[in-house]
Motif scaffolding. Structure first.
Motif, PDB file in Angstrom:
ATOM      1  N   PHE A   1     116.498  -1.406 -12.767  1.00 30.74           N
ATOM      2  CA  PHE A   1     117.736  -0.676 -12.509  1.00 30.74           C
ATOM      3  C   PHE A   1     117.458   0.831 -12.477  1.00 30.74           C
ATOM      4  N   ASN A   2     116.626   1.285 -13.399  1.00 31.87           N
ATOM      5  CA  ASN A   2     116.272   2.707 -13.474  1.00 31.87           C
ATOM      6  C   ASN A   2     115.509   3.140 -12.226  1.00 31.87           C
ATOM      7  N   LYS A   3     114.590   2.293 -11.758  1.00 30.89           N
ATOM      8  CA  LYS A   3     113.808   2.620 -10.565  1.00 30.89           C
ATOM      9  C   LYS A   3     114.713   2.722  -9.333  1.00 30.89           C
ATOM     10  N   ILE A   4     115.684   1.829  -9.232  1.00 33.82           N
ATOM     11  CA  ILE A   4     116.630   1.874  -8.109  1.00 33.82           C
ATOM     12  C   ILE A   4     117.385   3.200  -8.118  1.00 33.82           C
ATOM     13  N   ALA A   5     117.859   3.594  -9.300  1.00 40.08           N
ATOM     14  CA  ALA A   5     118.603   4.849  -9.429  1.00 40.08           C
ATOM     15  C   ALA A   5     117.734   6.044  -9.035  1.00 40.08           C
ATOM     16  N   GLU A   6     116.472   6.007  -9.392  1.00 44.38           N
ATOM     17  CA  GLU A   6     115.551   7.105  -9.040  1.00 44.38           C
ATOM     18  C   GLU A   6     115.380   7.221  -7.527  1.00 44.38           C
ATOM     19  N   LEU A   7     115.447   6.082  -6.825  1.00 42.46           N
ATOM     20  CA  LEU A   7     115.267   6.082  -5.370  1.00 42.46           C
ATOM     21  C   LEU A   7     116.504   6.553  -4.615  1.00 42.46           C
ATOM     22  N   VAL A   8     117.659   6.597  -5.309  1.00 42.07           N
ATOM     23  CA  VAL A   8     118.896   7.076  -4.680  1.00 42.07           C
ATOM     24  C   VAL A   8     119.506   8.158  -5.580  1.00 42.07           C
ATOM     25  N   PRO A   9     118.869   9.297  -5.715  1.00 42.75           N
ATOM     26  CA  PRO A   9     119.277  10.305  -6.700  1.00 42.75           C
ATOM     27  C   PRO A   9     120.642  10.936  -6.446  1.00 42.75           C
ATOM     28  N   ASN A  10     121.151  10.821  -5.209  1.00 36.78           N
ATOM     29  CA  ASN A  10     122.438  11.443  -4.876  1.00 36.78           C
ATOM     30  C   ASN A  10     123.635  10.532  -5.183  1.00 36.78           C
ATOM     31  N   VAL A  11     123.379   9.333  -5.708  1.00 31.20           N
ATOM     32  CA  VAL A  11     124.449   8.377  -6.028  1.00 31.20           C
ATOM     33  C   VAL A  11     124.509   8.182  -7.540  1.00 31.20           C
ATOM     34  N   LYS A  12     125.730   8.097  -8.079  1.00 27.41           N
ATOM     35  CA  LYS A  12     125.900   7.891  -9.519  1.00 27.41           C
ATOM     36  C   LYS A  12     125.771   6.408  -9.862  1.00 27.41           C
ATOM     37  N   PHE A  13     125.050   6.135 -10.946  1.00 26.01           N
ATOM     38  CA  PHE A  13     124.863   4.777 -11.443  1.00 26.01           C
ATOM     39  C   PHE A  13     125.475   4.672 -12.838  1.00 26.01           C
ATOM     40  N   LEU A  14     126.124   3.519 -13.110  1.00 24.45           N
ATOM     41  CA  LEU A  14     126.741   3.274 -14.417  1.00 24.45           C
ATOM     42  C   LEU A  14     126.183   1.983 -15.011  1.00 24.45           C
ATOM     43  N   TRP A  15     125.947   1.994 -16.300  1.00 24.62           N
ATOM     44  CA  TRP A  15     125.640   0.737 -17.018  1.00 24.62           C
ATOM     45  C   TRP A  15     126.717   0.590 -18.089  1.00 24.62           C
ATOM     46  N   ILE A  16     127.589  -0.389 -17.891  1.00 19.92           N
ATOM     47  CA  ILE A  16     128.646  -0.663 -18.863  1.00 19.92           C
ATOM     48  C   ILE A  16     128.069  -1.611 -19.903  1.00 19.92           C
ATOM     49  N   GLY A  17     127.798  -1.096 -21.079  1.00 20.40           N
ATOM     50  CA  GLY A  17     127.176  -1.891 -22.130  1.00 20.40           C
ATOM     51  C   GLY A  17     126.214  -1.045 -22.932  1.00 20.40           C
ATOM     52  N   ASP A  18     125.409  -1.706 -23.724  1.00 15.44           N
ATOM     53  CA  ASP A  18     124.441  -1.031 -24.580  1.00 15.44           C
ATOM     54  C   ASP A  18     123.361  -2.053 -24.931  1.00 15.44           C
ATOM     55  N   GLY A  19     122.320  -1.611 -25.624  1.00 17.25           N
ATOM     56  CA  GLY A  19     121.287  -2.560 -26.003  1.00 17.25           C
ATOM     57  C   GLY A  19     120.000  -1.895 -26.418  1.00 17.25           C
ATOM     58  N   GLU A  20     119.062  -2.728 -26.829  1.00 19.70           N
ATOM     59  CA  GLU A  20     117.827  -2.243 -27.434  1.00 19.70           C
ATOM     60  C   GLU A  20     116.898  -1.525 -26.460  1.00 19.70           C
ATOM     61  N   LEU A  21     117.093  -1.725 -25.145  1.00 19.60           N
ATOM     62  CA  LEU A  21     116.224  -1.079 -24.161  1.00 19.60           C
ATOM     63  C   LEU A  21     116.924   0.073 -23.434  1.00 19.60           C
ATOM     64  N   LYS A  22     117.900   0.664 -24.087  1.00 20.88           N
ATOM     65  CA  LYS A  22     118.640   1.787 -23.513  1.00 20.88           C
ATOM     66  C   LYS A  22     117.706   2.938 -23.129  1.00 20.88           C
ATOM     67  N   ASN A  23     116.628   3.107 -23.890  1.00 23.13           N
ATOM     68  CA  ASN A  23     115.703   4.214 -23.639  1.00 23.13           C
ATOM     69  C   ASN A  23     114.960   4.081 -22.308  1.00 23.13           C
ATOM     70  N   GLU A  24     115.038   2.908 -21.657  1.00 21.52           N
ATOM     71  CA  GLU A  24     114.398   2.734 -20.363  1.00 21.52           C
ATOM     72  C   GLU A  24     115.240   3.297 -19.215  1.00 21.52           C
ATOM     73  N   LEU A  25     116.493   3.624 -19.501  1.00 25.00           N
ATOM     74  CA  LEU A  25     117.379   4.174 -18.473  1.00 25.00           C
ATOM     75  C   LEU A  25     117.304   5.700 -18.525  1.00 25.00           C
ATOM     76  N   THR A  26     116.281   6.242 -17.890  1.00 23.35           N
ATOM     77  CA  THR A  26     115.971   7.672 -17.992  1.00 23.35           C
ATOM     78  C   THR A  26     116.386   8.488 -16.776  1.00 23.35           C
ATOM     79  N   SER A  27     116.701   7.823 -15.655  1.00 22.73           N
ATOM     80  CA  SER A  27     117.060   8.565 -14.448  1.00 22.73           C
ATOM     81  C   SER A  27     118.318   9.400 -14.709  1.00 22.73           C
ATOM     82  N   PRO A  28     118.326  10.674 -14.324  1.00 26.34           N
ATOM     83  CA  PRO A  28     119.460  11.559 -14.649  1.00 26.34           C
ATOM     84  C   PRO A  28     120.787  11.172 -14.016  1.00 26.34           C
ATOM     85  N   ASN A  29     120.760  10.332 -12.993  1.00 22.81           N
ATOM     86  CA  ASN A  29     122.015   9.913 -12.351  1.00 22.81           C
ATOM     87  C   ASN A  29     122.591   8.624 -12.945  1.00 22.81           C
ATOM     88  N   ILE A  30     122.036   8.165 -14.091  1.00 21.92           N
ATOM     89  CA  ILE A  30     122.559   6.981 -14.781  1.00 21.92           C
ATOM     90  C   ILE A  30     123.396   7.410 -15.982  1.00 21.92           C
TER      91      ILE A  30
END
Length: 358
Positions: free
Chosen positions: A213-242
């Protein structure tokens, strides 16, 4: 007298809770329903209020959160399940999810009832590759070949997997309560001035592939991405548009979802994701991994897109920014109305159960 169905569910939370609750409620008119269950942290506090009062509830006390590798406790569970069976005298026993399916297939061996096992997504596929997955697959294969259970899955592609693991299989497509969802959506205040956004929902865990999911967001930096939820791997979502929203109640989650137009489900596999069906009904463009469960629901290029790589997802997002494929979103909505709804599922289940009790 109505025939008796004993549902057995250790994983009484999340999507499995939603499925089992709906199935139990739908079957009450035609069968005498007993539910042997275990409480989990994810079990709704008001779970009894969500179940038809005609359902006989039996809490399995020995299923107390202990690991399935605790052999001593597993024996206690098997003994308790057999005691429940001897009291209820069911015509059908239906096991839900992998733990109940594993222990239940060891516990229930009599020919006095029909035994059904629904994996709700095979654990060895959902968790991705690894040693633990290999162990789960070996156990599934052994129990599938050495028990009397019919493996009843939720999609054709999950049934394809089941046939490599079990002697006897069938499938019934999962359906959501369309009327209930429509009422809930009507209560949600619609958003104004929407901009195209991409989102997903659920636990940020390995199965849902936050790294992808993070890699997809990095490839489309001009689009906003949302993750509704939380979890132990939150630190993997590093792209600034997430943006990670954290856990939200259902109405708040739907309100946030209403601000987006594209739903991504890039998991390792699913039985059939309730969130996917709900988003299809909501008219989202659904981009999903080409894996078990997902590929049975999304017909590539007809009601959404199946994808294999981050580049595949990014390509579809960029296309939607230019020209949104409303035709696909409309077809997805219509498919839920005609196929993936609980009225259709109910009829199929009644027919299936009755075919086992001649």
């Amino acid at each position: 007298m109505k025939k008796k169905v004993l549902m057995v569910c250790e994983a009484f939370g999340g999507g499995v809770f939603t499925y089992v609750r709906q199935l139990c409620n739908d079957m009450c008119d035609n069968f005498d329903i007993y539910l042997a269950y275990s409480l989990r942290p994810q079990t709704p506090k008001n779970y009894k209020e969500q179940l038809d009062p005609r359902i006989h509830l039996i809490e399995v006390k020995s299923w107390n959160g202990k690991s399935v590798t605790n052999i001593i406790n597993d024996r206690k569970v098997i003994k308790e399940l057999r005691q429940i069976e001897s009291r209820v005298h069911p015509d059908i026993i239906h096991l839900h999810s992998s733990i109940a399916g594993g222990i239940g297939r060891l516990a229930f061996k009599s020919d006095s009832y029909k035994l059904i096992y629904t994996p709700h997504g095979y654990a060895h596929i959902l968790m991705g590759p690894g040693i633990k997955s290999d162990i789960y697959k070996t156990i599934e294969k052994y129990l599938g070949k050495h028990s009397k259970a019919i493996t009843l899955t939720c999609t054709e592609s999950e049934d394809d997997v089941a046939r490599t693991l079990s002697n006897d299989t069938a499938y019934i497509e999962t359906g959501i309560d369309v009327k209930e969802l429509a009422k809930t959506l009507n209560k949600v205040k619609r958003s104004e001035n929407k901009e195209l956004k991409v989102y997903t929902v659920g636990r940020i865990a390995k199965q849902k592939r936050p790294d992808l999911f993070n890699k997809i967001a990095e490839l489309v930096p001009n689009v906003k991405f949302l993750w509704i939820g939380d979890g132990e791997l939150k630190n993997e979502l590093t792209s600034p548009n997430i943006t990670v929203t954290g856990w939200k109640d259902r109405n708040e989650a739907l309100k946030i979802a209403d601000t987006a137009d594209i739903f991504i489900l890039c998991s390792y596999g699913e039985a059939i994701a309730m969130s996917l069906i709900e988003n299809m009904y909501m008219g989202k463009l659904c981009l999903v991994s080409d894996t078990m469960g997902n590929k049975s629901v999304i017909n590539n290029g007809t009601n959404g897109y199946t994808c294999n790589t981050a580049e595949d997802y990014a390509k579809r997002v960029k296309e939607a920014v230019e020209v949104f494929p409303f035709r696909l979103a409309k077809q997805a909505h219509d498919d839920v109305v005609n196929i993936y709804n609980n009225d259709v599922m109910k009829k199929k289940y009644i027919k299936f159960y009755k075919s086992l009790i001649k």
